[in-house]
Motif scaffolding. Sequence first.
Motif, short mmCIF file in Angstrom:
data_model
loop_
_atom_site.label_atom_id
_atom_site.label_comp_id
_atom_site.label_asym_id
_atom_site.label_seq_id
_atom_site.Cartn_x
_atom_site.Cartn_y
_atom_site.Cartn_z
N ALA B 231 -111.04 14.16 -32.17
CA ALA B 231 -110.36 14.27 -33.47
C ALA B 231 -110.95 15.44 -34.26
N GLY B 232 -112.28 15.56 -34.23
CA GLY B 232 -112.96 16.64 -34.96
C GLY B 232 -112.52 18.01 -34.47
N ASP B 233 -112.48 18.19 -33.15
CA ASP B 233 -112.04 19.48 -32.60
C ASP B 233 -110.60 19.76 -33.01
N SER B 234 -109.78 18.73 -33.05
CA SER B 234 -108.37 18.91 -33.45
C SER B 234 -108.29 19.44 -34.88
N ILE B 235 -109.12 18.88 -35.77
CA ILE B 235 -109.10 19.29 -37.18
C ILE B 235 -109.36 20.79 -37.31
N SER B 236 -110.47 21.26 -36.70
CA SER B 236 -110.81 22.69 -36.76
C SER B 236 -109.66 23.53 -36.23
N GLU B 237 -109.11 23.13 -35.08
CA GLU B 237 -108.08 23.97 -34.47
C GLU B 237 -106.80 23.98 -35.31
N ILE B 238 -106.44 22.83 -35.86
CA ILE B 238 -105.24 22.77 -36.72
C ILE B 238 -105.41 23.72 -37.91
N MET B 239 -106.56 23.67 -38.55
CA MET B 239 -106.77 24.48 -39.77
C MET B 239 -106.90 25.96 -39.46
N ALA B 240 -107.31 26.29 -38.23
CA ALA B 240 -107.47 27.70 -37.86
C ALA B 240 -106.21 28.26 -37.21
N SER B 241 -105.23 27.39 -36.97
CA SER B 241 -104.10 27.77 -36.09
C SER B 241 -102.94 28.40 -36.84
N GLY B 242 -103.02 28.44 -38.17
CA GLY B 242 -101.87 28.93 -38.92
C GLY B 242 -100.97 27.81 -39.40
N CYS B 243 -101.36 26.57 -39.12
CA CYS B 243 -100.61 25.43 -39.68
C CYS B 243 -100.97 25.28 -41.15
N THR B 244 -100.03 24.76 -41.92
CA THR B 244 -100.32 24.36 -43.30
C THR B 244 -99.88 22.91 -43.47
N PRO B 245 -100.70 21.97 -42.97
CA PRO B 245 -100.34 20.57 -43.16
C PRO B 245 -100.36 20.21 -44.64
N SER B 246 -99.51 19.28 -45.05
CA SER B 246 -99.57 18.80 -46.44
C SER B 246 -100.47 17.56 -46.51
N MET B 247 -100.96 17.12 -45.36
CA MET B 247 -101.91 16.01 -45.30
C MET B 247 -102.59 16.04 -43.94
N LEU B 248 -103.89 15.79 -43.91
CA LEU B 248 -104.62 15.69 -42.64
C LEU B 248 -105.80 14.75 -42.87
N GLU B 249 -105.64 13.49 -42.44
CA GLU B 249 -106.57 12.41 -42.76
C GLU B 249 -107.26 11.88 -41.52
N LEU B 250 -108.57 11.67 -41.62
CA LEU B 250 -109.36 11.06 -40.55
C LEU B 250 -109.67 9.61 -40.93
N VAL B 251 -109.52 8.70 -39.99
CA VAL B 251 -109.90 7.30 -40.19
C VAL B 251 -110.81 6.89 -39.03
N ASP B 252 -112.00 6.37 -39.32
CA ASP B 252 -112.94 6.03 -38.24
C ASP B 252 -112.76 4.58 -37.79
N ASN B 253 -113.52 4.19 -36.77
CA ASN B 253 -113.33 2.86 -36.16
C ASN B 253 -113.72 1.72 -37.11
N VAL B 254 -114.73 1.93 -37.94
CA VAL B 254 -115.11 0.89 -38.92
C VAL B 254 -113.93 0.62 -39.84
N ALA B 255 -113.29 1.70 -40.29
CA ALA B 255 -112.13 1.56 -41.19
C ALA B 255 -110.97 0.88 -40.45
N ILE B 256 -110.75 1.28 -39.19
CA ILE B 256 -109.67 0.67 -38.40
C ILE B 256 -109.89 -0.83 -38.28
N LYS B 257 -111.10 -1.25 -37.95
CA LYS B 257 -111.42 -2.69 -37.84
C LYS B 257 -111.16 -3.38 -39.18
N ALA B 258 -111.61 -2.75 -40.27
CA ALA B 258 -111.44 -3.35 -41.60
C ALA B 258 -109.96 -3.52 -41.93
N ILE B 259 -109.18 -2.49 -41.62
CA ILE B 259 -107.74 -2.54 -41.89
C ILE B 259 -107.09 -3.65 -41.08
#
Lengths: 480, 480
Positions: B231-259
């Motif tokens: 996921a981390g590598d994806s973030i760097s590449e997305i932001m360096a790739s010329g994309c302009t996302p209007s949202m890019l959110e990371l959710v970790d496993n602790v948060a997933i379990k909580a949800i």
Amino acid sequence: MEKLNISRLKEIVGEKNVKDDPADLYIYGTDASVHQAMPWAVVRPENAGQVQEIMRYANSEKIPVIPRGSGSGMCGQTVPVNGGIILDMKRMNKILEINLEDVYCRVEPGVIDDDLNKALKPYNVFFPPTPASSIIATIGGEIANNASGVRSVKYGAARDSLLGVKLVLASGDMISFGTTTRVEASGYQIERIIAGSEGTLGVIVEATLKFVPLPTIRCLGMTNFNKLEEAGDSISEIMASGCTPSMLELVDNVAIKAINNALKLNLPDVDAILIFEADGMVKEAVDFEITKIKDICETHGGFGTELSFDEKERERIYTGRKKLFPSLSKYKELMPSTSLADDMTVPYSKMAETTRKIHEIAKQNNIIMSAYGHCGSGCMHTKILMDTTKSESWKAAEKAVAQIYEYVNSVGGTTSAEHGIGISKAPAFKIEKAASLELMRGIKKAFDPNNILNPGKLQDASDDWLNATKLRYTVSDKCE
Amino acid sequence: MEKLNISRLKEIVGEKNVKDDPADLYIYGTDASVHQAMPWAVVRPENAGQVQEIMRYANSEKIPVIPRGSGSGMCGQTVPVNGGIILDMKRMNKILEINLEDVYCRVEPGVIDDDLNKALKPYNVFFPPTPASSIIATIGGEIANNASGVRSVKYGAARDSLLGVKLVLASGDMISFGTTTRVEASGYQIERIIAGSEGTLGVIVEATLKFVPLPTIRCLGMTNFNKLEEAGDSISEIMASGCTPSMLELVDNVAIKAINNALKLNLPDVDAILIFEADGMVKEAVDFEITKIKDICETHGGFGTELSFDEKERERIYTGRKKLFPSLSKYKELMPSTSLADDMTVPYSKMAETTRKIHEIAKQNNIIMSAYGHCGSGCMHTKILMDTTKSESWKAAEKAVAQIYEYVNSVGGTTSAEHGIGISKAPAFKIEKAASLELMRGIKKAFDPNNILNPGKLQDASDDWLNATKLRYTVSDKCE
């Protein structure tokens, strides 16, 4: 002057990097403005350590220090009104880092804008502020003036691309401000007031900058208007319509005549021309923007629209605007283009009225003035065409400048859009910001208690620009 | 306390707009943080004139004044560590102007973010910072904290949408900063440091804001990753790739379990989820962005990608992230979610490492921590899950917070992304900004020589947050 210890300076930066012969001092005593004052010496540091040593020496002796890039300032920002040391930052011109995975770069202040963008191009990204002087303008100077240019309507000014700065204070201490990340909410974000501070708060020795994706598709358009007001209405509607032009330029009839005289382009002799561009990664999106802009212009009476996606065609269409500033100098015999009242902002809805007002004020004062600019960001530029060999021309110019900024202030504009304040805009600036001058002096004092950094500028500038310095009775031919 | 003249305050704002009973003082003495301190009175001004009178009185008596919006601050920004007057700005909630032709609006500081966006919607424009607390957050509070949110990756933070502010200084003087136009290069642009100043420099009584076109098309995506690093590598590449996302959110496993515990969403129990959005006016352009982002994620091991242009579907996909913060409180019995080390930024390339580091630090200190956030802008959020009834939990939290920010600092991040500094992040902030604290004090002195505006915060905050105030041994259930 006499208190300056030249040999101490030579110890710090080396013999050949200190200049004190009158010819050099004369050249370094001016910029692209009408102002001229003699510095005591020119010092060319190679690194931040040398800048710190110079500042420690100057601070202990209370000697003025004026940081300077390429001297492309339009209103005397780097002219040493109280003498002192001109700190020529052009030797500090290394691009220190281009970090693709974290999407920022770090540069020394003397890096030329175009050189940075050449270095970024292979990665399909660019540093957007790009003033028209980008062929000579340094990044340090662009930050110090919060410079911007034709694309600021979409991409913002220098400050908007600034993530952090490394600053040498008057004391010689060096402090880093800002971060490498996109957002920050950690207290006072001081780098944001370094942008626009015109060398009065510290010497920028490094900048961390954002870069953005280089659009793969551009479309440029040009539309003619028989009435300025029709162009003005188009500007407001374009900016309110949900369009995001990457360029939206107004050119008035005086400028059109000058361009035709100088370049024989045979542009139609209309009241106003709008030049507009849309950019992006997807043809359909650029089409959508450019069509919307074209339709709005034509609804308001625009005619003879030219549009092109082709690079060569775009260059041809843009030639006139690109050569506008030097063309103005050739408008009439003995009518050099003089950089006075050179920029301002006004609300979109006041663009046409402002242009008319500028023409009217010019006429009243028996001079010629052109109005043009990056109207998509509210930026309007003018030049005064006058016989600079006659002192009555200067008296007339002085009156016109005051009248123009009185009007700009009355419609909620501001004294400078992107060229800064310097000397010739200082009286208008001090009227506009009267209520906050004391606060600005307090901020200045926190950075520079001995007031050695570019003294006599901004809140401390003279209210009489005409007599603040010698005036250059020559033609400025820098690009606009 | 005893020096406070309640009847003087009642003269200014009227009997019913001054509160000094313990119940009110208790409530106004805290926010969404763990901190609590008793103010001497709560005063609710109706207009700028009343704010000026209150400040004149407080300044003459050297009584602390803490401006406050809805109290949704996460780290104690408005908690009155030295007592004094809480200035409740919520009655100043008028939208003063929506100017379409000049593309700005003017609002009072108590206007709620969602209310402003409701008012702008009919014109197909919006005010973009939109923190997750926009249902209660006031514009004044958003500016004071330089707030941002899920869309800051494309649209920037509060400061980036701020054109000007009207500020009442400690002296009671009122000054306007900034302009209504898109660019300004007129000296120190002071409004830029008002953003993020957490009520220490003045009381915001009016703001002039940009608004931008409301996109007509949105596409939301969600992708699962078995490894955080993918996921981390994806973030760097997305932001360096010329994309302009209007949202890019990371959710970790602790948060997933909580949800999953809280909402029974049955999200896959993976190491990380990325949620991303593209927006625009043209379907082809949104398609281009979203496909590029999806492809980058899947190249790095992302799987089970869901994509939708449909509003209801988008809401369904986003439910988990939207309810993440309250869900965390239900992670485990006696494990309330505590707002500590609540936000930070790190470079894109450090997102995954930072998340691992946070989990590791939590484990070492025998607490549970989740990491998630607006990774497209470098923003990372955490919460500490611990038994807040046990003092050893607080000792452990204190250690974890220090260790986390030591790490953030070491990788070139900053202490706050969008929640501000307040009390619990102040020690880390003071370590990060050690070199510039004196300069910040100088700036503060220029605005507030008697140090009455939100004293004991930012550069003047305590280095021991654990003992700086009472601690609320309760569960915060504000939305994140």
